[in-house]
Design a protein around this motif. Structure first.
Motif, PDB file in Angstrom:
ATOM      1  N   ALA A  55       0.822  -1.214   0.000  1.00  0.00           N
ATOM      2  CA  ALA A  55       0.000   0.000   0.000  1.00  0.00           C
ATOM      3  C   ALA A  55       0.854   1.261   0.000  1.00  0.00           C
ATOM      4  CB  ALA A  55      -0.924   0.000   1.221  1.00  0.00           C
ATOM      5  N   VAL A  56       2.013   1.210  -0.647  1.00  0.00           N
ATOM      6  CA  VAL A  56       2.925   2.351  -0.681  1.00  0.00           C
ATOM      7  C   VAL A  56       2.318   3.448  -1.559  1.00  0.00           C
ATOM      8  CG1 VAL A  56       5.256   3.096  -1.283  1.00  0.00           C
ATOM      9  CG2 VAL A  56       4.871   0.783  -0.412  1.00  0.00           C
ATOM     10  N   PRO A  57       2.244   4.685  -1.040  1.00  0.00           N
ATOM     11  CA  PRO A  57       1.712   5.788  -1.837  1.00  0.00           C
ATOM     12  C   PRO A  57       2.563   6.052  -3.087  1.00  0.00           C
ATOM     13  CG  PRO A  57       1.814   6.390   0.489  1.00  0.00           C
ATOM     14  CD  PRO A  57       2.525   5.087   0.336  1.00  0.00           C
ATOM     15  N   GLU A  58       1.950   6.653  -4.082  1.00  0.00           N
ATOM     16  CA  GLU A  58       2.628   6.984  -5.349  1.00  0.00           C
ATOM     17  C   GLU A  58       3.798   7.929  -5.098  1.00  0.00           C
ATOM     18  OE1 GLU A  58       1.869   6.133  -8.635  1.00  0.00           O
ATOM     19  OE2 GLU A  58       0.466   4.661  -7.825  1.00  0.00           O
ATOM     20  N   GLY A  59       4.884   7.733  -5.846  1.00  0.00           N
ATOM     21  CA  GLY A  59       6.024   8.645  -5.812  1.00  0.00           C
ATOM     22  C   GLY A  59       6.978   8.414  -4.652  1.00  0.00           C
ATOM     23  N   VAL A  60       6.809   7.356  -3.884  1.00  0.00           N
ATOM     24  CA  VAL A  60       7.693   7.087  -2.754  1.00  0.00           C
ATOM     25  C   VAL A  60       8.856   6.234  -3.241  1.00  0.00           C
ATOM     26  CG1 VAL A  60       7.868   5.944  -0.497  1.00  0.00           C
ATOM     27  CG2 VAL A  60       5.815   7.234  -1.088  1.00  0.00           C
ATOM     28  N   PRO A  61      10.115   6.651  -2.973  1.00  0.00           N
ATOM     29  CA  PRO A  61      11.276   5.870  -3.400  1.00  0.00           C
ATOM     30  C   PRO A  61      11.307   4.489  -2.728  1.00  0.00           C
ATOM     31  CG  PRO A  61      11.945   8.030  -2.555  1.00  0.00           C
ATOM     32  CD  PRO A  61      10.486   7.888  -2.315  1.00  0.00           C
ATOM     33  N   ALA A  62      12.069   3.573  -3.304  1.00  0.00           N
ATOM     34  CA  ALA A  62      12.108   2.181  -2.839  1.00  0.00           C
ATOM     35  C   ALA A  62      12.590   2.053  -1.401  1.00  0.00           C
ATOM     36  CB  ALA A  62      13.003   1.357  -3.764  1.00  0.00           C
ATOM     37  N   ASP A  63      13.617   2.848  -1.006  1.00  0.00           N
ATOM     38  CA  ASP A  63      14.113   2.721   0.371  1.00  0.00           C
ATOM     39  C   ASP A  63      13.065   3.184   1.385  1.00  0.00           C
ATOM     40  OD1 ASP A  63      14.407   5.374  -0.472  1.00  0.00           O
ATOM     41  OD2 ASP A  63      16.099   5.729   0.878  1.00  0.00           O
ATOM     42  N   ALA A  64      12.332   4.243   1.070  1.00  0.00           N
ATOM     43  CA  ALA A  64      11.266   4.714   1.953  1.00  0.00           C
ATOM     44  C   ALA A  64      10.100   3.734   1.960  1.00  0.00           C
ATOM     45  CB  ALA A  64      10.797   6.101   1.535  1.00  0.00           C
ATOM     46  N   ALA A  65       9.847   3.098   0.822  1.00  0.00           N
ATOM     47  CA  ALA A  65       8.769   2.102   0.751  1.00  0.00           C
ATOM     48  C   ALA A  65       9.103   0.902   1.634  1.00  0.00           C
ATOM     49  CB  ALA A  65       8.554   1.651  -0.687  1.00  0.00           C
ATOM     50  N   GLY A  66      10.368   0.483   1.653  1.00  0.00           N
ATOM     51  CA  GLY A  66      10.782  -0.613   2.524  1.00  0.00           C
ATOM     52  C   GLY A  66      10.615  -0.263   3.991  1.00  0.00           C
ATOM     53  N   ALA A  67      10.957   0.979   4.327  1.00  0.00           N
ATOM     54  CA  ALA A  67      10.783   1.440   5.710  1.00  0.00           C
ATOM     55  C   ALA A  67       9.308   1.483   6.080  1.00  0.00           C
ATOM     56  CB  ALA A  67      11.408   2.821   5.884  1.00  0.00           C
TER      57      ALA A  67
END
Length: 191
Positions: free
Chosen positions: A113-125
């Motif tokens: 459910a990662v919001p649009e435009g979020v980089p991969a490292d922030a998505a992992g966090a």
């Protein structure tokens, strides 16, 4: 006839003493629970004032609980050590159970459910834990960071609400079991 009346009075006094004993044993557990509840309610202010992260706040609660338990043991002797073991074990199991519920709900709500435009490292966090998400969101530009942080907080709040519901259900079930045990005890003694 007098003997049966005296016997019935003795049984009634014994039953009353058992309930009094239960109250005396439960009171320290209630006070320790209230003390730790107050500490948990103060955590947001402690974290804000000291700039502590979630890991440091977790250690704050753990150390406070250990100090509280240690003071009970040293001040009240061996009997208090024995009677304080049950609430500590119950508290530890409760924290583990409710923490697991919160974590499971958080990860279930953030998985994919990662919001649009979020980089991969922030998505992992974001999919890992709330404190890592807060750190990652602070590094992202305005709206993207705000959206990521809002989604993480929403998932965490949902997890907390589910854990509160589980806690309420367990409390209600325990109350029913205690009430049923009291009713069964009265049925056995009644002539």
């Amino acid at each position: 006839m007098t003997t049966s009346r005296t016997s019935a009075q003795g049984q009634e006094q014994g039953r009353q003493r058992r309930w009094l004993g239960l109250a005396v044993l439960a009171l320290p557990a209630l006070l320790a629970s209230l003390e730790l509840t107050v500490t948990n309610l103060a955590l947001p202010a402690i974290g804000r004032d000291l700039g502590a992260g979630s890991t440091q706040l977790l250690w704050t609660v753990d150390i406070y609980a250990f100090l509280l338990a240690g003071s009970l043991i040293t001040m009240q002797g061996a009997a208090a050590a024995i009677s304080s073991t049950a609430p500590q074990l119950g508290g530890a199991l409760g924290i583990a159970l409710l923490g697991s519920v919160i974590t499971a709900v958080y990860r279930g709500r953030t998985d994919g459910a990662v919001p649009e435009g979020v980089p991969a490292d922030a998505a992992g966090a974001f999919e890992d834990d709330l404190s890592a998400t807060v750190t990652a969101a602070e590094r992202l530009p305005g709206p993207v960071g705000d959206e990521l942080l809002g989604a993480a907080r929403g998932a965490f709040e949902t997890g907390f609400q589910v854990a509160a519901g589980v806690c309420a259900a367990l409390t209600a079930a325990t109350a029913v079991l205690v009430a049923l045990a009291g009713v069964r005890g009265k049925r056995r003694v009644s002539p």
